[in-house]
Design a protein around this motif. Structure first.
Motif, mmCIF file in Angstrom:
data_model
loop_
_atom_site.group_PDB
_atom_site.id
_atom_site.type_symbol
_atom_site.label_atom_id
_atom_site.label_comp_id
_atom_site.label_asym_id
_atom_site.label_seq_id
_atom_site.Cartn_x
_atom_site.Cartn_y
_atom_site.Cartn_z
ATOM 1 N N MET A 1 0.822 -1.202 0.000
ATOM 2 C CA MET A 1 0.000 0.000 0.000
ATOM 3 C C MET A 1 0.865 1.266 0.000
ATOM 4 S SD MET A 1 -2.991 1.339 2.599
ATOM 5 C CE MET A 1 -3.237 -0.280 3.173
ATOM 6 N N TYR A 2 1.987 1.218 0.732
ATOM 7 C CA TYR A 2 2.868 2.385 0.794
ATOM 8 C C TYR A 2 3.360 2.768 -0.602
ATOM 9 C CZ TYR A 2 6.419 5.589 2.535
ATOM 10 O OH TYR A 2 7.170 6.701 2.791
ATOM 11 N N ALA A 3 3.765 1.776 -1.381
ATOM 12 C CA ALA A 3 4.253 2.051 -2.739
ATOM 13 C C ALA A 3 3.151 2.639 -3.609
ATOM 14 C CB ALA A 3 4.807 0.769 -3.374
ATOM 15 N N GLU A 4 1.929 2.138 -3.468
ATOM 16 C CA GLU A 4 0.801 2.659 -4.243
ATOM 17 C C GLU A 4 0.533 4.120 -3.897
ATOM 18 O OE1 GLU A 4 -3.871 1.576 -5.143
ATOM 19 O OE2 GLU A 4 -2.985 0.923 -3.247
ATOM 20 N N VAL A 5 0.518 4.419 -2.619
ATOM 21 C CA VAL A 5 0.241 5.786 -2.165
ATOM 22 C C VAL A 5 1.373 6.734 -2.566
ATOM 23 C CG1 VAL A 5 -0.025 7.238 -0.097
ATOM 24 C CG2 VAL A 5 -1.344 5.122 -0.323
ATOM 25 N N SER A 6 2.610 6.328 -2.355
ATOM 26 C CA SER A 6 3.719 7.219 -2.704
ATOM 27 C C SER A 6 3.791 7.435 -4.222
ATOM 28 C CB SER A 6 5.048 6.702 -2.153
ATOM 29 O OG SER A 6 5.405 5.475 -2.727
ATOM 30 N N GLY A 7 3.470 6.403 -5.004
ATOM 31 C CA GLY A 7 3.420 6.560 -6.454
ATOM 32 C C GLY A 7 2.323 7.512 -6.885
ATOM 33 N N PHE A 8 1.178 7.425 -6.217
ATOM 34 C CA PHE A 8 0.067 8.344 -6.507
ATOM 35 C C PHE A 8 0.507 9.794 -6.302
ATOM 36 C CE2 PHE A 8 -3.239 11.019 -4.615
ATOM 37 C CZ PHE A 8 -4.097 11.138 -5.702
ATOM 38 N N TYR A 9 1.113 10.092 -5.151
ATOM 39 C CA TYR A 9 1.531 11.465 -4.878
ATOM 40 C C TYR A 9 2.650 11.912 -5.815
ATOM 41 C CZ TYR A 9 -1.466 11.695 -0.807
ATOM 42 O OH TYR A 9 -2.564 11.722 0.010
ATOM 43 N N ALA A 10 3.554 11.021 -6.178
ATOM 44 C CA ALA A 10 4.621 11.383 -7.121
ATOM 45 C C ALA A 10 4.018 11.830 -8.451
ATOM 46 C CB ALA A 10 5.568 10.206 -7.329
ATOM 47 N N ARG A 11 3.060 11.062 -8.964
ATOM 48 C CA ARG A 11 2.416 11.432 -10.233
ATOM 49 C C ARG A 11 1.609 12.722 -10.087
ATOM 50 N NH1 ARG A 11 1.997 6.049 -9.902
ATOM 51 N NH2 ARG A 11 -0.147 6.068 -9.110
ATOM 52 N N GLN A 12 0.855 12.831 -8.998
ATOM 53 C CA GLN A 12 0.009 14.010 -8.804
ATOM 54 C C GLN A 12 0.843 15.287 -8.718
ATOM 55 O OE1 GLN A 12 -1.890 14.880 -4.978
ATOM 56 N NE2 GLN A 12 -3.834 15.058 -6.088
ATOM 57 N N MET A 13 1.906 15.263 -7.940
ATOM 58 C CA MET A 13 2.728 16.461 -7.774
ATOM 59 C C MET A 13 3.506 16.783 -9.054
ATOM 60 S SD MET A 13 1.988 17.733 -4.950
ATOM 61 C CE MET A 13 0.435 16.989 -4.487
ATOM 62 N N ARG A 14 3.898 15.753 -9.802
ATOM 63 C CA ARG A 14 4.588 16.001 -11.073
ATOM 64 C C ARG A 14 3.655 16.729 -12.041
ATOM 65 N NH1 ARG A 14 9.221 14.417 -12.774
ATOM 66 N NH2 ARG A 14 9.360 12.678 -11.335
ATOM 67 N N HIS A 15 2.380 16.321 -12.092
ATOM 68 C CA HIS A 15 1.411 17.027 -12.944
ATOM 69 C C HIS A 15 1.367 18.512 -12.569
ATOM 70 C CE1 HIS A 15 -0.028 13.470 -14.884
ATOM 71 N NE2 HIS A 15 -0.730 13.010 -13.861
ATOM 72 N N LEU A 16 1.264 18.790 -11.291
ATOM 73 C CA LEU A 16 1.183 20.175 -10.827
ATOM 74 C C LEU A 16 2.463 20.936 -11.168
ATOM 75 C CD1 LEU A 16 -0.528 22.261 -9.322
ATOM 76 C CD2 LEU A 16 0.472 21.403 -7.187
ATOM 77 N N ASP A 17 3.605 20.354 -10.871
ATOM 78 C CA ASP A 17 4.886 21.027 -11.118
ATOM 79 C C ASP A 17 5.137 21.272 -12.600
ATOM 80 O OD1 ASP A 17 5.350 21.042 -8.401
ATOM 81 O OD2 ASP A 17 6.685 19.304 -8.436
ATOM 82 N N GLU A 18 4.602 20.417 -13.455
ATOM 83 C CA GLU A 18 4.795 20.573 -14.895
ATOM 84 C C GLU A 18 3.705 21.415 -15.548
ATOM 85 O OE1 GLU A 18 5.290 16.570 -16.329
ATOM 86 O OE2 GLU A 18 7.310 16.427 -15.475
ATOM 87 N N GLY A 19 2.755 21.924 -14.745
ATOM 88 C CA GLY A 19 1.698 22.779 -15.265
ATOM 89 C C GLY A 19 0.575 22.032 -15.952
ATOM 90 N N ALA A 20 0.500 20.728 -15.779
ATOM 91 C CA ALA A 20 -0.568 19.908 -16.373
ATOM 92 C C ALA A 20 -1.769 19.926 -15.430
ATOM 93 C CB ALA A 20 -0.075 18.491 -16.625
#
Length: 136
Positions: free
Chosen positions: A1-20
């Protein structure tokens, strides 16, 4: 579960940081509520979230900065109904056009995550509470 959650936040924050911002907004449920201590009222729903993120991205570009959200230190609790309660810290770095970086904000983020396979996204934020250090 930890890997799933941390992967979710990595993708979500990357979208924000890249302006998507449209992709970032899709990581929230249609009726999501986003509370942040720097705003008097919460943002509600994907359209309002995308608009708010879009305005923030434009302001950051106008400053000539790049922002990076580093989220971690996850505390994850399973709740009834398949909900996940996640508490984490986020450090937001700002880097100038000259390459100088500084800490912009340090935040505590508390989320309620749900599983959504209808839209092909396993996890989505139903409700988010962000407290920016020094603003509570």
């Amino acid at each position: 579960m930890y890997a799933e959650v941390s992967g979710f936040y990595a993708r979500q924050m990357r979208h924000l940081d890249e302006g998507a911002v449209a992709e970032w907004a899709k990581t929230f449920t249609m009726d999501a509520v986003f509370h942040i201590s720097t705003r008097a009222e919460p943002m509600r729903g994907r359209a309002e979230l995308a608009a708010g993120a879009g305005a923030a991205v434009k302001a950051i570009v106008a400053l000539g900065e790049v922002r990076r959200h580093m989220t971690g230190m996850y505390e994850i609790e399973e709740r009834p109904g398949g909900l996940l309660h996640v508490r984490a810290y986020t450090i937001v770095y700002a880097t100038s056009a000259e390459g100088q970086s500084r800490v912009h904000q340090v935040c505590t983020c508390t989320d309620t995550l749900v599983r959504n396979t209808v839209e092909g996204r396993e996890l989505q934020v139903k409700e988010r509470h962000v407290i920016v250090d020094g603003t509570a």
